[in-house]
Write an enzyme that holds these catalytic residues in place. Structure first.
Site, PDB file in Angstrom:
ATOM      1  N   LYS A  76      15.703  -7.229  16.000  1.00 39.49           N
ATOM      2  CA  LYS A  76      15.130  -7.051  14.311  1.00 39.49           C
ATOM      3  C   LYS A  76      15.246  -5.576  13.897  1.00 39.49           C
ATOM      4  CE  LYS A  76      11.889  -8.630  11.032  1.00 39.49           C
ATOM      5  NZ  LYS A  76      11.788  -7.232  10.203  1.00 39.49           N
ATOM      6  N   ASP A  91      15.062  -1.929  11.955  1.00 42.03           N
ATOM      7  CA  ASP A  91      13.940  -1.402  11.007  1.00 42.03           C
ATOM      8  C   ASP A  91      14.961  -0.881   9.820  1.00 42.03           C
ATOM      9  OD1 ASP A  91      11.891  -0.453   9.563  1.00 42.03           O
ATOM     10  OD2 ASP A  91      11.131   0.854  11.333  1.00 42.03           O
ATOM     11  N   GLU A 119      11.050  -2.915  16.447  1.00 41.18           N
ATOM     12  CA  GLU A 119      10.194  -3.705  15.349  1.00 41.18           C
ATOM     13  C   GLU A 119      10.120  -5.169  15.856  1.00 41.18           C
ATOM     14  OE1 GLU A 119       9.759  -4.976  10.788  1.00 41.18           O
ATOM     15  OE2 GLU A 119      11.658  -3.929  11.379  1.00 41.18           O
TER      16      GLU A 119
END
Length: 313
Positions: free
Chosen positions: A27, A29, A165
């Site tokens: 994921k 950022d 993240e």
């Protein structure tokens, strides 16, 4: 060739799903972008259909050489820190200063050379996307976002150890749906989400700017208090943000119910037009966040979209 395809969104979950039918990606950022490429013309759209092509000119230039006559690419634009990790604050600073060292991590291929791929299984879309990258230089700002199959829990733990993240887990055989689905699951290493900024408290210390921001989320169409954040800002950010809030100041609170927080006794209220991203440890029983830290503004999100994010079962 569609002008705009709304993005598929992931559902927050407390842990990575089990099973080999899941693909797991990092994921990133940054800002979600959908690239529409058609005969050399490039448009970079945010999730809410804002045209950000000029903000990321180095990405747009690189996409002109992408090996496709027409395509819709889904990905995340980000900026890297000195350790090579995505930094949301550096991304925002680079946009303001006009820097061009952005990286576009592309994780999905929604349309290609006249064919709508939204009904094509994800694993096939990713294989087609990966094959297109065979002719793209490793030094290009365009990067293919790879994945692992299965072992979601181990992948998630390793991502957290590297200071990332979180991860996004996707069903390998799922189609692309322009809505929030449970075929895409996001798991975060720390709690982090967007909040509407409803005003600020004056600074009681020597440095200039505000003391803390008053935050809220929408519930059933009404803005509800969610706490305050006073850390994570530079002095320059405090002054710039205070100026923006003062331009939209109002005499009364925008919250549906006046918060009981005594720290808001001298608050300066503002129209709920700005959205910021905040990291925190947990929600209290009263619906307020604990130990918050400001991460940056979210110019790509509408305030009315901001909800309290709780993991789905």
């Amino acid at each position: 060739m569609p002008e705009f395809i709304p993005p598929q969104l992931a559902t927050l979950a407390p842990e990575a799903p089990e099973g080999d039918e899941w693909l797991h990606e990092l994921k990133f950022d940054g800002y979600r972008l959908l690239c529409h490429l058609n005969k050399g013309a490039v448009r970079l759209w945010t999730r809410n259909r804002k045209d950000w092509t000029t903000k990321f000119s180095n990405i747009a230039r690189a996409l002109k050489d992408f090996p496709a006559a027409s395509a819709v690419l889904d990905g995340e634009v980000m900026a890297l820190d000195a350790k090579g990790r995505a930094s949301f604050q550096k991304l925002q600073q680079s946009i303001k200063t006009g820097d061009s060292g952005f990286v576009f991590q592309i994780f999905d291929l929604v349309y290609l050379n006249g064919y709508d791929l939204t009904a094509t299984p994800l694993i096939e879309r990713k294989l087609a996307l990966q094959s297109l990258f065979s002719s793209i230089s490793e030094r290009s700002p365009l990067q293919y976002s790879d994945h692992v199959e299965g072992n979601g829990d181990a992948f998630f733990k390793q991502a957290c150890e590297y200071g990332i993240e979180g991860i996004v887990s996707k069903l390998a055989n799922s189609k692309y749906e322009s809505t929030r689905t449970r075929s895409w699951i996001k798991v975060k290493c720390n709690q982090r989400q967007e909040f509407v900024i409803a005003g600020y408290t004056p600074s009681k210390k020597a440095f200039p700017g505000f003391g803390s921001l008053a935050l809220g989320v929408y519930e059933k169409g009404k803005l509800v208090y969610a706490g305050r954040v006073g850390t994570g800002f530079s002095i320059k950010q405090r002054l710039a943000l205070q100026k923006r809030l003062d331009l939209n100041s109002r005499a009364t609170t925008p919250f549906a119910v006046m918060p009981k927080d005594p720290g808001l006794r001298d608050a300066v209220w503002s129209e709920p037009k700005l959205v910021g991203e905040v990291e925190f440890t947990e929600w209290t029983a009263d619906g307020v966040i604990r130990h918050p830290s400001f991460k940056g503004m979210r110019e790509d999100k509408r305030p009315t979209e901001v909800r309290r994010e709780l993991p789905a079962e």
